[in-house]
Design a protein around this motif. Structure first.
Motif, mmCIF file in Angstrom:
data_model
loop_
_atom_site.group_PDB
_atom_site.id
_atom_site.type_symbol
_atom_site.label_atom_id
_atom_site.label_comp_id
_atom_site.label_asym_id
_atom_site.label_seq_id
_atom_site.Cartn_x
_atom_site.Cartn_y
_atom_site.Cartn_z
ATOM 1 N N ILE A 135 93.763 8.626 98.771
ATOM 2 C CA ILE A 135 93.663 9.508 99.891
ATOM 3 C C ILE A 135 95.059 10.424 99.748
ATOM 4 C CG2 ILE A 135 93.881 9.527 102.539
ATOM 5 C CD1 ILE A 135 92.330 6.913 102.684
ATOM 6 N N ARG A 136 94.812 11.434 99.308
ATOM 7 C CA ARG A 136 96.041 12.258 99.327
ATOM 8 C C ARG A 136 96.927 12.683 100.166
ATOM 9 N NH1 ARG A 136 92.504 17.248 97.351
ATOM 10 N NH2 ARG A 136 92.445 17.361 99.582
ATOM 11 N N LYS A 137 98.106 12.424 99.773
ATOM 12 C CA LYS A 137 99.235 12.840 101.055
ATOM 13 C C LYS A 137 99.510 14.169 100.953
ATOM 14 C CE LYS A 137 100.177 8.417 101.517
ATOM 15 N NZ LYS A 137 99.591 7.656 102.505
ATOM 16 N N MET A 138 99.137 15.181 99.979
ATOM 17 C CA MET A 138 99.651 16.487 99.975
ATOM 18 C C MET A 138 98.162 17.199 99.904
ATOM 19 S SD MET A 138 102.866 16.664 100.296
ATOM 20 C CE MET A 138 103.516 18.138 99.836
ATOM 21 N N GLU A 139 98.119 18.371 100.399
ATOM 22 C CA GLU A 139 97.081 19.466 100.162
ATOM 23 C C GLU A 139 97.497 20.645 100.057
ATOM 24 O OE1 GLU A 139 95.437 20.105 104.553
ATOM 25 O OE2 GLU A 139 94.352 18.933 103.305
ATOM 26 N N SER A 140 96.696 21.591 99.659
ATOM 27 C CA SER A 140 97.401 22.923 99.570
ATOM 28 C C SER A 140 97.002 23.879 100.917
ATOM 29 C CB SER A 140 96.681 23.768 98.579
ATOM 30 O OG SER A 140 96.636 23.377 97.137
ATOM 31 N N CYS A 141 97.936 24.641 101.166
ATOM 32 C CA CYS A 141 97.648 25.384 102.594
ATOM 33 C C CYS A 141 96.486 26.317 102.141
ATOM 34 C CB CYS A 141 99.327 26.272 102.788
ATOM 35 S SG CYS A 141 98.804 27.371 104.189
ATOM 36 N N SER A 178 96.098 29.207 103.377
ATOM 37 C CA SER A 178 96.522 30.518 103.546
ATOM 38 C C SER A 178 97.362 31.105 102.376
ATOM 39 C CB SER A 178 97.283 30.765 104.826
ATOM 40 O OG SER A 178 97.712 31.983 104.986
ATOM 41 N N CYS A 179 98.375 30.014 102.070
ATOM 42 C CA CYS A 179 99.251 30.682 101.005
ATOM 43 C C CYS A 179 99.178 29.690 99.626
ATOM 44 C CB CYS A 179 100.916 30.639 101.478
ATOM 45 S SG CYS A 179 101.454 28.992 101.770
ATOM 46 N N GLY A 180 98.503 28.368 99.837
ATOM 47 C CA GLY A 180 98.183 27.671 98.523
ATOM 48 C C GLY A 180 99.652 26.815 98.422
ATOM 49 N N HIS A 181 100.595 26.765 99.201
ATOM 50 C CA HIS A 181 101.759 26.194 98.892
ATOM 51 C C HIS A 181 101.283 24.483 99.430
ATOM 52 C CE1 HIS A 181 106.123 25.446 99.016
ATOM 53 N NE2 HIS A 181 105.891 24.771 100.039
ATOM 54 N N PRO A 182 101.959 23.590 98.585
ATOM 55 C CA PRO A 182 101.561 22.240 98.814
ATOM 56 C C PRO A 182 102.424 21.876 100.112
ATOM 57 C CG PRO A 182 103.012 22.214 96.830
ATOM 58 C CD PRO A 182 102.595 23.669 97.266
ATOM 59 N N ILE A 183 101.577 21.200 101.097
ATOM 60 C CA ILE A 183 102.067 20.599 102.245
ATOM 61 C C ILE A 183 101.410 19.269 102.502
ATOM 62 C CG2 ILE A 183 102.527 22.760 103.344
ATOM 63 C CD1 ILE A 183 99.816 22.368 105.102
ATOM 64 N N SER A 184 102.262 18.596 103.654
ATOM 65 C CA SER A 184 101.569 17.230 103.960
ATOM 66 C C SER A 184 100.423 17.294 104.559
ATOM 67 C CB SER A 184 102.627 16.427 104.728
ATOM 68 O OG SER A 184 101.864 15.430 105.411
ATOM 69 N N ARG A 185 99.419 16.209 104.469
ATOM 70 C CA ARG A 185 98.248 16.296 105.138
ATOM 71 C C ARG A 185 98.454 16.234 106.395
ATOM 72 N NH1 ARG A 185 93.529 13.252 104.011
ATOM 73 N NH2 ARG A 185 92.478 14.948 104.727
ATOM 74 N N SER A 186 99.418 15.621 106.990
ATOM 75 C CA SER A 186 99.643 15.495 108.498
ATOM 76 C C SER A 186 100.142 16.377 109.049
ATOM 77 C CB SER A 186 100.435 13.997 108.690
ATOM 78 O OG SER A 186 101.611 14.220 108.115
ATOM 79 N N ALA A 187 100.458 17.723 108.246
ATOM 80 C CA ALA A 187 101.645 18.956 108.892
ATOM 81 C C ALA A 187 100.342 19.783 109.842
ATOM 82 C CB ALA A 187 101.974 19.822 107.767
ATOM 83 N N ILE A 188 100.946 19.997 110.814
ATOM 84 C CA ILE A 188 100.454 20.948 111.867
ATOM 85 C C ILE A 188 100.626 22.425 111.363
ATOM 86 C CG2 ILE A 188 100.217 21.447 114.244
ATOM 87 C CD1 ILE A 188 101.108 18.762 114.930
ATOM 88 N N ILE A 189 101.702 22.614 110.791
ATOM 89 C CA ILE A 189 102.130 24.213 110.572
ATOM 90 C C ILE A 189 102.555 24.258 109.287
ATOM 91 C CG2 ILE A 189 103.764 26.032 111.230
ATOM 92 C CD1 ILE A 189 103.566 25.214 113.945
ATOM 93 N N CYS A 190 101.955 25.128 108.445
ATOM 94 C CA CYS A 190 102.660 25.273 106.955
ATOM 95 C C CYS A 190 104.180 25.746 107.302
ATOM 96 C CB CYS A 190 101.837 26.096 106.074
ATOM 97 S SG CYS A 190 102.410 26.504 104.688
ATOM 98 N N PRO A 191 105.200 24.944 106.379
ATOM 99 C CA PRO A 191 106.501 25.359 106.663
ATOM 100 C C PRO A 191 106.877 26.671 105.952
ATOM 101 C CG PRO A 191 106.281 23.672 105.239
ATOM 102 C CD PRO A 191 105.093 23.894 105.762
#
Length: 114
Positions: free
Chosen positions: A45-51, A53-66
């Motif tokens: 179960i991946r901890k990171m996924e691509s946004c 919108s921008c494709g930047h790697p972010i955490s799967r639990s993120a609510i907003i892309c930094p």
């Protein structure tokens, strides 16, 4: 007459509430077994996924892309937790069965059955 109608709607609401708790509990238990299966066969179960919108790697639990500020509006981390699914699933099923026993006691005491 009005008391019988309100008692009937109250019973119907309580029965639907119990049914919803049972269905959610069973769904969470199913999700728990799916997570166990994924762990056993090696699907991480991946901890990171691509946004999206921008494709930047972010955490799967993120609510907003930094990076770009894209709002995801949900938290994915809890559904992937075996322990969370176990606790909440069996807790909801236990609460539903407890509520069902209370419902049956209330059902015996309603006046429209007499």
């Amino acid at each position: 007459m009005i008391d019988n109608i309100s008692e009937t709607f109250g019973m119907l609401f309580f029965a639907v509430f119990i049914l919803v708790m049972l269905v959610l509990g069973v769904m969470l238990i199913g999700r728990m077994f799916l997570n166990i299966y994924r762990k056993l066969i090696g699907i991480r179960i991946r901890k990171m996924e691509s946004c999206r919108s921008c494709g930047h790697p972010i955490s799967r639990s993120a609510i907003i892309c930094p990076n770009c500020g894209e709002n995801f509006g949900k938290i994915n981390g809890y559904a992937d937790s075996i322990f969370f699914c176990f606790l909440l699933g069996f807790g909801l099923i236990g609460l539903a069965f407890n509520s069902l026993s209370e419902f049956l006691e209330m059902f015996e005491g309603f006046s429209f059955l007499r």
